[in-house]
Design a protein around this motif. Sequence first.
Motif, PDB file in Angstrom:
ATOM      1  N   LEU A  20       0.825  -1.204   0.000  1.00  0.00           N
ATOM      2  CA  LEU A  20       0.000   0.000   0.000  1.00  0.00           C
ATOM      3  C   LEU A  20       0.862   1.259   0.000  1.00  0.00           C
ATOM      4  CD1 LEU A  20      -2.813  -1.018   2.503  1.00  0.00           C
ATOM      5  CD2 LEU A  20      -3.046  -0.617   0.046  1.00  0.00           C
ATOM      6  N   GLU A  21       1.929   1.236   0.778  1.00  0.00           N
ATOM      7  CA  GLU A  21       2.835   2.384   0.839  1.00  0.00           C
ATOM      8  C   GLU A  21       3.476   2.652  -0.524  1.00  0.00           C
ATOM      9  OE1 GLU A  21       7.080   3.435   2.933  1.00  0.00           O
ATOM     10  OE2 GLU A  21       5.703   2.110   4.014  1.00  0.00           O
ATOM     11  N   ILE A  22       3.948   1.606  -1.177  1.00  0.00           N
ATOM     12  CA  ILE A  22       4.571   1.751  -2.492  1.00  0.00           C
ATOM     13  C   ILE A  22       3.538   2.207  -3.520  1.00  0.00           C
ATOM     14  CG2 ILE A  22       5.718   0.522  -4.371  1.00  0.00           C
ATOM     15  CD1 ILE A  22       7.513   1.043  -1.966  1.00  0.00           C
ATOM     16  N   ALA A  23       2.338   1.634  -3.476  1.00  0.00           N
ATOM     17  CA  ALA A  23       1.288   2.030  -4.411  1.00  0.00           C
ATOM     18  C   ALA A  23       0.975   3.512  -4.257  1.00  0.00           C
ATOM     19  CB  ALA A  23       0.040   1.192  -4.190  1.00  0.00           C
ATOM     20  N   ASN A  24       0.927   3.983  -3.022  1.00  0.00           N
ATOM     21  CA  ASN A  24       0.675   5.405  -2.781  1.00  0.00           C
ATOM     22  C   ASN A  24       1.781   6.273  -3.355  1.00  0.00           C
ATOM     23  OD1 ASN A  24      -1.797   5.114  -1.508  1.00  0.00           O
ATOM     24  ND2 ASN A  24      -0.868   4.836   0.504  1.00  0.00           N
ATOM     25  N   ASP A  30      -4.995   1.295  -5.637  1.00  0.00           N
ATOM     26  CA  ASP A  30      -5.128  -0.128  -5.344  1.00  0.00           C
ATOM     27  C   ASP A  30      -3.885  -0.852  -5.834  1.00  0.00           C
ATOM     28  OD1 ASP A  30      -5.823  -2.760  -5.018  1.00  0.00           O
ATOM     29  OD2 ASP A  30      -7.756  -2.586  -6.009  1.00  0.00           O
ATOM     30  N   PRO A  31      -3.095  -1.442  -4.934  1.00  0.00           N
ATOM     31  CA  PRO A  31      -1.851  -2.097  -5.354  1.00  0.00           C
ATOM     32  C   PRO A  31      -2.061  -3.235  -6.356  1.00  0.00           C
ATOM     33  CG  PRO A  31      -2.298  -2.526  -3.033  1.00  0.00           C
ATOM     34  CD  PRO A  31      -3.323  -1.541  -3.507  1.00  0.00           C
ATOM     35  N   SER A  36       3.161  -3.855 -14.708  1.00  0.00           N
ATOM     36  CA  SER A  36       4.396  -4.626 -14.557  1.00  0.00           C
ATOM     37  C   SER A  36       5.612  -3.715 -14.446  1.00  0.00           C
ATOM     38  CB  SER A  36       4.553  -5.605 -15.714  1.00  0.00           C
ATOM     39  OG  SER A  36       4.633  -4.910 -16.937  1.00  0.00           O
ATOM     40  N   LYS A  37       5.571  -2.557 -15.107  1.00  0.00           N
ATOM     41  CA  LYS A  37       6.694  -1.608 -14.982  1.00  0.00           C
ATOM     42  C   LYS A  37       6.839  -1.180 -13.523  1.00  0.00           C
ATOM     43  CE  LYS A  37       8.417   2.861 -16.390  1.00  0.00           C
ATOM     44  NZ  LYS A  37       8.161   4.093 -17.111  1.00  0.00           N
ATOM     45  N   HIS A  38       5.705  -0.894 -12.890  1.00  0.00           N
ATOM     46  CA  HIS A  38       5.751  -0.474 -11.497  1.00  0.00           C
ATOM     47  C   HIS A  38       6.269  -1.586 -10.598  1.00  0.00           C
ATOM     48  CE1 HIS A  38       2.659   2.556 -12.850  1.00  0.00           C
ATOM     49  NE2 HIS A  38       3.599   3.304 -12.325  1.00  0.00           N
ATOM     50  N   THR A  39       5.805  -2.814 -10.841  1.00  0.00           N
ATOM     51  CA  THR A  39       6.262  -3.906  -9.987  1.00  0.00           C
ATOM     52  C   THR A  39       7.753  -4.152 -10.177  1.00  0.00           C
ATOM     53  OG1 THR A  39       5.517  -5.528 -11.623  1.00  0.00           O
ATOM     54  CG2 THR A  39       4.026  -5.038  -9.826  1.00  0.00           C
TER      55      THR A  39
END
Length: 58
Positions: A20-24, A30-31, A36-39
Motif C-alpha cells: 500500500l505504501e509503495i502504491a501510494n 489499489d496495489p 508490470s513496470k511499477h512492480t
Amino acid sequence: MSKKRLLVPEARHALEEFKLEIANEFGVNDPRHLASKHTGLIVRDLVEMGEKQLINKK
C-alpha cells in the motif's frame, strides 16, 4: 509450490502495508492495479534496500 506462499506467514500484514505504501508513492489507489513496470521498479527498490541493509551491518 504456490508463488503467493510466504516463507514467514506472520509477515503477510507487513507485506500488505508495504504494498500500500509503495502504491501510494506511485499514485495508485489499489496495489492490485500496479502495472508490470511499477512492480519491476518496486522489486528494484526492494533489492536496493536489502543491499543497503547488508552493507550497513558490516
